[in-house]
Scaffold this active site. Structure first.
Site, mmCIF file in Angstrom:
data_model
loop_
_atom_site.group_PDB
_atom_site.id
_atom_site.type_symbol
_atom_site.label_atom_id
_atom_site.label_comp_id
_atom_site.label_asym_id
_atom_site.label_seq_id
_atom_site.Cartn_x
_atom_site.Cartn_y
_atom_site.Cartn_z
ATOM 1 N N SER A 137 0.865 -1.167 0.000
ATOM 2 C CA SER A 137 0.000 0.000 0.000
ATOM 3 C C SER A 137 0.906 1.222 0.000
ATOM 4 C CB SER A 137 -0.881 -0.019 1.245
ATOM 5 O OG SER A 137 -1.631 1.161 1.336
ATOM 6 N N LYS A 163 -0.947 -1.021 -4.518
ATOM 7 C CA LYS A 163 -2.155 -0.254 -4.171
ATOM 8 C C LYS A 163 -1.739 1.176 -3.933
ATOM 9 C CE LYS A 163 -4.615 -0.009 0.231
ATOM 10 N NZ LYS A 163 -5.301 -0.844 1.264
ATOM 11 N N LYS A 165 -3.002 4.998 -2.672
ATOM 12 C CA LYS A 165 -4.039 5.763 -1.990
ATOM 13 C C LYS A 165 -4.467 6.902 -2.907
ATOM 14 C CE LYS A 165 -4.110 3.734 2.107
ATOM 15 N NZ LYS A 165 -5.332 3.128 2.669
ATOM 16 N N ASP A 196 -7.168 2.845 -3.252
ATOM 17 C CA ASP A 196 -7.920 2.855 -1.989
ATOM 18 C C ASP A 196 -8.230 4.301 -1.640
ATOM 19 O OD1 ASP A 196 -9.016 2.479 0.521
ATOM 20 O OD2 ASP A 196 -7.207 1.598 1.430
ATOM 21 N N GLU A 221 -11.000 0.360 -3.631
ATOM 22 C CA GLU A 221 -11.302 0.021 -2.243
ATOM 23 C C GLU A 221 -11.970 1.183 -1.531
ATOM 24 O OE1 GLU A 221 -7.767 -1.282 -0.216
ATOM 25 O OE2 GLU A 221 -8.707 -1.273 1.768
ATOM 26 N N ASP A 246 -13.753 -2.111 2.749
ATOM 27 C CA ASP A 246 -12.854 -2.212 3.901
ATOM 28 C C ASP A 246 -13.630 -1.712 5.124
ATOM 29 O OD1 ASP A 246 -10.929 -1.716 5.878
ATOM 30 O OD2 ASP A 246 -9.531 -0.631 4.613
ATOM 31 N N LYS A 270 -9.679 -7.150 7.844
ATOM 32 C CA LYS A 270 -8.653 -6.728 8.794
ATOM 33 C C LYS A 270 -9.020 -7.273 10.163
ATOM 34 C CE LYS A 270 -7.385 -2.377 6.538
ATOM 35 N NZ LYS A 270 -7.655 -0.928 6.528
ATOM 36 N N GLY A 298 -4.007 -4.167 6.012
ATOM 37 C CA GLY A 298 -3.018 -3.824 7.039
ATOM 38 C C GLY A 298 -3.335 -2.481 7.669
HETATM 39 O O1 OSB Z 1 -7.301 1.521 4.400
HETATM 40 O O2 OSB Z 1 -5.995 -0.100 4.106
HETATM 41 C C1 OSB Z 1 -6.232 0.982 4.646
HETATM 42 C C2 OSB Z 1 -3.194 2.161 6.668
HETATM 43 C C3 OSB Z 1 -3.821 2.827 7.687
HETATM 44 C C4 OSB Z 1 -5.182 2.919 7.698
HETATM 45 C C5 OSB Z 1 -5.949 2.332 6.687
HETATM 46 C C6 OSB Z 1 -5.331 1.639 5.660
HETATM 47 C C7 OSB Z 1 -3.924 1.586 5.638
HETATM 48 C C8 OSB Z 1 -3.162 0.951 4.591
HETATM 49 C C9 OSB Z 1 -1.803 0.439 4.994
HETATM 50 O O3 OSB Z 1 -3.497 0.908 3.429
HETATM 51 C C10 OSB Z 1 -1.606 -0.988 4.725
HETATM 52 C C11 OSB Z 1 -0.381 -1.517 5.440
HETATM 53 O O4 OSB Z 1 -0.378 -1.669 6.677
HETATM 54 O O5 OSB Z 1 0.612 -1.794 4.748
HETATM 55 MG MG MG Z 2 -8.405 0.401 3.028
#
Ligand code: OSB
Ligand code: MG
Length: 376
Positions: A137, A163, A165, A196, A221, A246, A270, A298
């Site tokens: 991510s 992925k 953001k 995401d 996402e 999510d 998660k 994660g």
């Molecule tokens: O939405 O997946 C998410 C990190 C913090 C809060 C929300 C998210 C995330 C990530 C990080 O996308 C994923 C990771 O821990 O590598």
């Molecule tokens: Mg997410």
């Protein structure tokens, strides 16, 4: 095998990230993580609370989680004798919400039972895979060239999917979405790519989101509100890109309803968000029965939560690469030894050691502890 929860220790640790992580809801520079230690017969099981430092991903945050554990979840579990870890989640059934807080304790109890049995956690939770597929991510970057460079680096490490953001523009502030994805796709026409949004859009942005259909993304996402299912169904009907939920999925009932309404074609699971292994397995089972692929998300976890995510990812329905990556992507030094490592084919090979499969680095843990409390 019955076991009695004799003591619960809460450890709050401060861990600086090797680089800041930015999402549509904010930027994280340092994590404040609660590790939960559940003790029976002198054996400790460990879990991680995945709440953020602020109530921005969902309503939970480190401080609220501490209070829930201290005043509700801890007392509900202390002194209780369990026939198996499957009895853990129901102890917290009277608490509305706060899954991340009590989910940290629930996961610690699964680790504890696995250690008491001398069995790897991944086998104990019903996993079958011995090697899991990993993606990364990538947070919002300073510039598109910086993003391209980051993606190049992650691909060179072997990661199987990327992925990124995304967020919409707001007034004078530029967005980070369609133009960015277009450029990434131009440079990397063949990679497995997804985005995401962490709930940053509304149904009024449907046209903007539909523009992403041009880039054959694996999924988008959580585009819409953190607590929404119905608008996601309306959006999915307008998109060819699969929607993945999510934030919106906290229980198996949510998963059933989202699938029934056509709100998602893929689910992110998660551990913390769903209250630990029992909730995660229920959602996994619902998705598997419906033919909906799942993957493990994660939350910038320390090694403890990361190792739990690996165990979860070994369940049969986790058929897509998860946000489960190497310790070194986030930490200069992790609280577990050895740290989590990823192979050059973008996988993690599971540990055959008991419990979550790694030792705690107790010296380091103590050095970064900012708050501690023992419940007995
Ligand atoms: O939405 O997946 C998410 C990190 C913090 C809060 C929300 C998210 C995330 C990530 C990080 O996308 C994923 C990771 O821990 O590598
Ligand atoms: Mg997410």
């Amino acid at each position: 095998m019955a076991f009695r929860i004799g003591e619960i220790r809460l450890h709050q640790i401060a861990m600086p990230l090797v680089r800041p992580f930015e999402t549509s809801f904010g930027r994280t520079v340092e994590r404040q993580i609660i590790l939960v230690e559940a003790v029976a017969d002198g054996v400790s099981g460990w879990g991680e609370v995945t709440a953020g430092e602020h109530p921005f991903y969902n309503e939970e945050w480190t401080e609220s989680a501490w209070l829930i554990l201290r005043y509700y979840a801890g007392p509900a579990a202390l002194g209780r004798t369990l026939e198996s870890s499957a009895d853990a989640a129901p102890m917290f059934g009277h608490i509305r919400g706060h899954q991340m807080a009590w989910g940290g304790l629930e996961a610690a109890i699964w680790d504890l039972e696995a250690r008491l049995l001398g069995r790897p956690l991944w086998r104990h939770v019903g996993g079958t895979r011995t090697e899991i597929s990993c993606g990364v991510s990538i947070g919002i970057q300073e510039s598109v060239p910086a993003l391209i460079e980051t993606i190049e680096r992650e691909l060179a490490c072997g990661y199987q999917r990327i992925k990124i953001k995304v967020k919409p523009g707001r007034g004078a502030e530029p967005g980070w979405d369609v133009e960015v994805v277009r450029e990434v796709r131009r440079v990397f026409p063949n990679i497995r790519l997804m985005v995401d949004a962490n709930s940053a859009y509304t149904l009024a942005d449907a046209d903007r989101l539909r523009a992403l259909d041009d880039f054959y993304l694996m999924m988008i996402e959580q585009p819409l509100a953190h607590d929404d299912i119905i608008d996601h169904a309306a959006l999915q009907a307008k998109l060819s890109t699969p929607v993945c939920l999510d934030e919106s999925i906290r229980t198996a009932r949510h998963a059933e309803q989202a699938i029934r309404l056509g709100a998602a074609q893929i689910l992110n699971i998660k551990l913390g968000r769903v209250g630990g292994f029992s909730g995660a397995r229920q959602i996994h089972d619902v998705a598997l029965a419906a033919g909906i692929p799942v993957w493990c998300g994660g939350m910038l976890e320390s090694g403890v939560g990361r190792a739990h995510n690996i165990a979860l990812s070994t369940l049969a329905g986790f058929v897509l690469p998860g946000d489960v990556s190497a310790s070194r992507r986030y930490w200069a030094r992790d609280v577990i030894a050895p740290p989590i490592e990823v192979t050059l084919r973008g996988t993690i090979v599971v540990s055959e050691e008991p419990g979550f499969g790694h030792a705690l680095d107790l010296d380091y843990l103590h050095a970064i502890t900012v708050r501690r409390e023992t419940l007995r």
